[in-house]
Motif scaffolding. Structure first.
Motif, mmCIF file in Angstrom:
data_model
loop_
_atom_site.group_PDB
_atom_site.id
_atom_site.type_symbol
_atom_site.label_atom_id
_atom_site.label_comp_id
_atom_site.label_asym_id
_atom_site.label_seq_id
_atom_site.Cartn_x
_atom_site.Cartn_y
_atom_site.Cartn_z
ATOM 1 N N GLU A 173 -1.588 40.554 3.144
ATOM 2 C CA GLU A 173 -0.212 40.239 2.768
ATOM 3 C C GLU A 173 0.168 38.797 3.105
ATOM 4 O OE1 GLU A 173 -0.860 43.323 4.407
ATOM 5 O OE2 GLU A 173 -0.985 44.074 2.336
ATOM 6 N N GLY A 174 -0.781 38.032 3.611
ATOM 7 C CA GLY A 174 -0.501 36.637 3.923
ATOM 8 C C GLY A 174 0.141 36.404 5.267
ATOM 9 N N HIS A 175 -0.017 37.370 6.186
ATOM 10 C CA HIS A 175 0.519 37.221 7.528
ATOM 11 C C HIS A 175 -0.598 36.833 8.492
ATOM 12 C CE1 HIS A 175 3.611 40.397 6.078
ATOM 13 N NE2 HIS A 175 3.990 39.178 5.745
ATOM 14 N N MET A 176 -0.278 35.993 9.440
ATOM 15 C CA MET A 176 -1.255 35.552 10.419
ATOM 16 C C MET A 176 -1.567 36.671 11.411
ATOM 17 S SD MET A 176 -0.951 32.347 13.037
ATOM 18 C CE MET A 176 -0.102 33.291 14.309
ATOM 19 N N GLU A 177 -2.835 36.958 11.590
ATOM 20 C CA GLU A 177 -3.251 37.937 12.596
ATOM 21 C C GLU A 177 -3.624 37.253 13.904
ATOM 22 O OE1 GLU A 177 -6.399 40.022 10.520
ATOM 23 O OE2 GLU A 177 -5.004 41.620 9.949
ATOM 24 N N SER A 178 -4.155 36.042 13.802
ATOM 25 C CA SER A 178 -4.493 35.248 14.983
ATOM 26 C C SER A 178 -4.706 33.811 14.549
ATOM 27 C CB SER A 178 -5.772 35.776 15.673
ATOM 28 O OG SER A 178 -6.910 35.551 14.857
ATOM 29 N N VAL A 179 -4.617 32.902 15.501
ATOM 30 C CA VAL A 179 -4.946 31.495 15.248
ATOM 31 C C VAL A 179 -5.605 30.962 16.508
ATOM 32 C CG1 VAL A 179 -2.610 30.739 15.886
ATOM 33 C CG2 VAL A 179 -4.099 29.218 14.578
ATOM 34 N N THR A 180 -6.743 30.311 16.326
ATOM 35 C CA THR A 180 -7.523 29.805 17.457
ATOM 36 C C THR A 180 -7.775 28.321 17.276
ATOM 37 O OG1 THR A 180 -8.648 31.942 17.631
ATOM 38 C CG2 THR A 180 -9.647 30.071 18.780
ATOM 39 N N GLU A 181 -7.388 27.530 18.249
ATOM 40 C CA GLU A 181 -7.624 26.091 18.179
ATOM 41 C C GLU A 181 -9.117 25.811 18.346
ATOM 42 O OE1 GLU A 181 -6.094 22.052 17.859
ATOM 43 O OE2 GLU A 181 -5.224 24.028 17.480
ATOM 44 N N ARG A 182 -9.709 25.211 17.310
ATOM 45 C CA ARG A 182 -11.107 24.775 17.360
ATOM 46 C C ARG A 182 -11.105 23.254 17.416
ATOM 47 N NH1 ARG A 182 -13.544 29.346 18.943
ATOM 48 N NH2 ARG A 182 -13.230 31.080 17.469
ATOM 49 N N THR A 183 -11.646 22.701 18.483
ATOM 50 C CA THR A 183 -11.536 21.261 18.713
ATOM 51 C C THR A 183 -12.764 20.485 18.269
ATOM 52 O OG1 THR A 183 -12.373 21.539 20.960
ATOM 53 C CG2 THR A 183 -9.978 21.587 20.667
ATOM 54 N N ASN A 184 -13.720 21.158 17.642
ATOM 55 C CA ASN A 184 -14.959 20.464 17.287
ATOM 56 C C ASN A 184 -15.490 21.003 15.955
ATOM 57 O OD1 ASN A 184 -17.042 18.683 17.572
ATOM 58 N ND2 ASN A 184 -17.874 19.567 19.450
ATOM 59 N N ILE A 185 -14.806 20.650 14.852
ATOM 60 C CA ILE A 185 -15.190 21.076 13.502
ATOM 61 C C ILE A 185 -15.743 19.868 12.765
ATOM 62 C CG2 ILE A 185 -14.360 22.052 11.321
ATOM 63 C CD1 ILE A 185 -12.087 23.377 12.877
ATOM 64 N N TYR A 186 -16.892 20.037 12.128
ATOM 65 C CA TYR A 186 -17.514 18.878 11.474
ATOM 66 C C TYR A 186 -18.491 19.338 10.402
ATOM 67 C CZ TYR A 186 -20.987 20.067 15.101
ATOM 68 O OH TYR A 186 -21.860 20.738 15.932
ATOM 69 N N TYR A 187 -18.977 18.377 9.631
ATOM 70 C CA TYR A 187 -19.980 18.628 8.598
ATOM 71 C C TYR A 187 -21.392 18.553 9.183
ATOM 72 C CZ TYR A 187 -16.600 17.815 4.766
ATOM 73 O OH TYR A 187 -15.547 17.887 3.884
ATOM 74 N N VAL A 188 -22.288 19.413 8.669
ATOM 75 C CA VAL A 188 -23.724 19.294 8.942
ATOM 76 C C VAL A 188 -24.457 19.503 7.622
ATOM 77 C CG1 VAL A 188 -23.560 20.122 11.330
ATOM 78 C CG2 VAL A 188 -23.975 21.758 9.478
ATOM 79 N N ASP A 189 -25.697 19.033 7.560
ATOM 80 C CA ASP A 189 -26.509 19.248 6.368
ATOM 81 C C ASP A 189 -26.849 20.730 6.227
ATOM 82 O OD1 ASP A 189 -26.533 16.544 5.790
ATOM 83 O OD2 ASP A 189 -28.362 16.163 6.941
ATOM 84 N N ALA A 190 -26.725 21.247 5.001
ATOM 85 C CA ALA A 190 -27.060 22.640 4.730
ATOM 86 C C ALA A 190 -28.526 22.763 4.333
ATOM 87 C CB ALA A 190 -26.174 23.185 3.611
ATOM 88 N N GLU A 191 -29.136 23.904 4.663
ATOM 89 C CA GLU A 191 -30.564 24.102 4.368
ATOM 90 C C GLU A 191 -30.846 24.013 2.881
ATOM 91 O OE1 GLU A 191 -31.862 27.759 6.061
ATOM 92 O OE2 GLU A 191 -31.479 27.147 8.143
ATOM 93 N N GLN A 192 -29.911 24.484 2.043
ATOM 94 C CA GLN A 192 -30.122 24.488 0.605
ATOM 95 C C GLN A 192 -29.667 23.185 -0.044
ATOM 96 O OE1 GLN A 192 -28.034 26.237 2.372
ATOM 97 N NE2 GLN A 192 -26.122 26.721 1.303
ATOM 98 N N GLY A 193 -29.392 22.178 0.756
ATOM 99 C CA GLY A 193 -28.916 20.906 0.242
ATOM 100 C C GLY A 193 -27.415 20.787 0.391
ATOM 101 N N GLY A 194 -26.918 19.591 0.243
ATOM 102 C CA GLY A 194 -25.496 19.367 0.441
ATOM 103 C C GLY A 194 -25.132 19.461 1.910
ATOM 104 N N ARG A 195 -23.904 19.882 2.184
ATOM 105 C CA ARG A 195 -23.472 20.013 3.575
ATOM 106 C C ARG A 195 -22.533 21.200 3.710
ATOM 107 N NH1 ARG A 195 -19.486 14.717 4.236
ATOM 108 N NH2 ARG A 195 -18.036 15.244 2.545
ATOM 109 N N LYS A 196 -22.379 21.644 4.938
ATOM 110 C CA LYS A 196 -21.500 22.766 5.217
ATOM 111 C C LYS A 196 -20.606 22.415 6.404
ATOM 112 C CE LYS A 196 -24.854 25.167 8.200
ATOM 113 N NZ LYS A 196 -25.563 26.457 8.448
#
Length: 304
Positions: A173-196
């Protein structure tokens, strides 16, 4: 109902950016990112803007903002400091940085008496976000129904390093169930190419779906939040008195309220592509993005 207030978190020292980015120039006539947020807020119907700053920034902030905003929107300032007595804590704790974003919001409790929106000074959110939040704050908000603007994490990344985001769990229904502060989000190379996209916790990487809704500290609150946050802050200070790097983040307060059944938080979806300045290298991208929006007619060449 009175017009909502815009609360701007502008007390940070911008350690990763290298200078005071709150007043750095990004628009064609030297406009700051804050200028664009205030322009959008005025257009959406906000009646007042409150800057949360360090007191030593006051003269410079007034020099940059007061004259050009005179007659357009009411302006006020609140100070984030190391003095805990304002919150009923009779203790002196030595720290090298403030207590975090939730503590910053609490610092404005004397300046805000109406529904309000919290944003970061260094994030460009776009017109759609302010229009949607203003509508919520004037037609739906209550002490037991508040909101956050839910951005897709894939639209909020930097190419130049890690970012911090409040990662949301959202029900059907679009309501928040939880929210967690993540302080270290970044890109890495994906195994199938590109990045994730991954976030790191305890030196372990976890994948993050690009469509995951995240908080960009774009919240819709009532003053009830000050009371709840202050109670939590007392416990936080007691538990972290010997941890000078600990921070009391905004997402912890809504997360607590949801889990205690105190309030429902609506996640207002937006597909807008966020851009902001975490790193000095981000500046050229932000300037280019703003120039494109001006060329498209989304903003006038000179805002104020």
């Amino acid at each position: 109902m009175s017009k909502p207030t815009l609360l701007i978190l502008a007390a940070g020292m911008a350690s990763r950016y290298g200078s005071l980015k709150q007043i750095d120039a990004f628009g064609p006539h030297g406009e700051t990112i804050i200028d664009y947020s205030i322009y959008d807020a005025i257009k959406a119907g906000f009646g007042k803007v409150v800057f949360i700053i360090r007191e030593e920034f006051l003269d410079k902030m007034r020099e940059v903002f007061d004259a050009k905003l005179q007659g357009k929107i009411e302006v006020d300032y609140a100070f984030q400091s190391y003095d805990l007595t304002k919150f009923g804590i009779d203790k002196v704790i030595e720290r090298s940085k403030p207590w975090g974003t939730a503590h910053a919001v609490m610092s404005a409790k004397e300046q805000v008496n109406e529904p309000f929106c919290v944003i970061n000074a260094d994030d460009f959110y776009g017109t759609d976000s302010f229009m949607k939040m203003a509508k919520f704050l004037t037609t739906e908000v209550s002490d037991d129904k508040m909101a956050l603007m839910g951005f897709q994490v894939g639209n909020t990344m930097s190419d130049f390093g890690y970012v911090s985001r409040g990662v949301c769990e959202v029900d059907a229904e679009g309501h928040m169930e939880s929210v967690t502060e993540r302080t270290n989000i970044y890109y890495v190379d994906a195994e199938q190419g590109g990045r994730k996209i991954v976030y790191e916790e305890d030196a372990v990487q976890h994948d993050l779906d690009p469509e995951t809704r995240v908080s960009m500290n774009f919240w819709g609150f009532t003053p009830k939040i000050f009371e709840v946050a202050e109670g939590m802050f007392h416990d936080f200070v007691a538990a972290n008195a010997d941890n000078p790097k600990s921070e009391f983040f905004i997402p912890s307060v809504p997360d607590y309220m949801v889990k205690k059944g105190m309030a429902d938080f609506k996640v207002i979806p937006t597909s807008s592509k966020w851009f902001g300045v975490t790193y000095k290298e981000d500046k050229a991208i932000v300037q280019e993005s703003i120039s494109k929006l001006v060329a498209e007619g989304a903003y006038p060449e000179k805002l104020f």
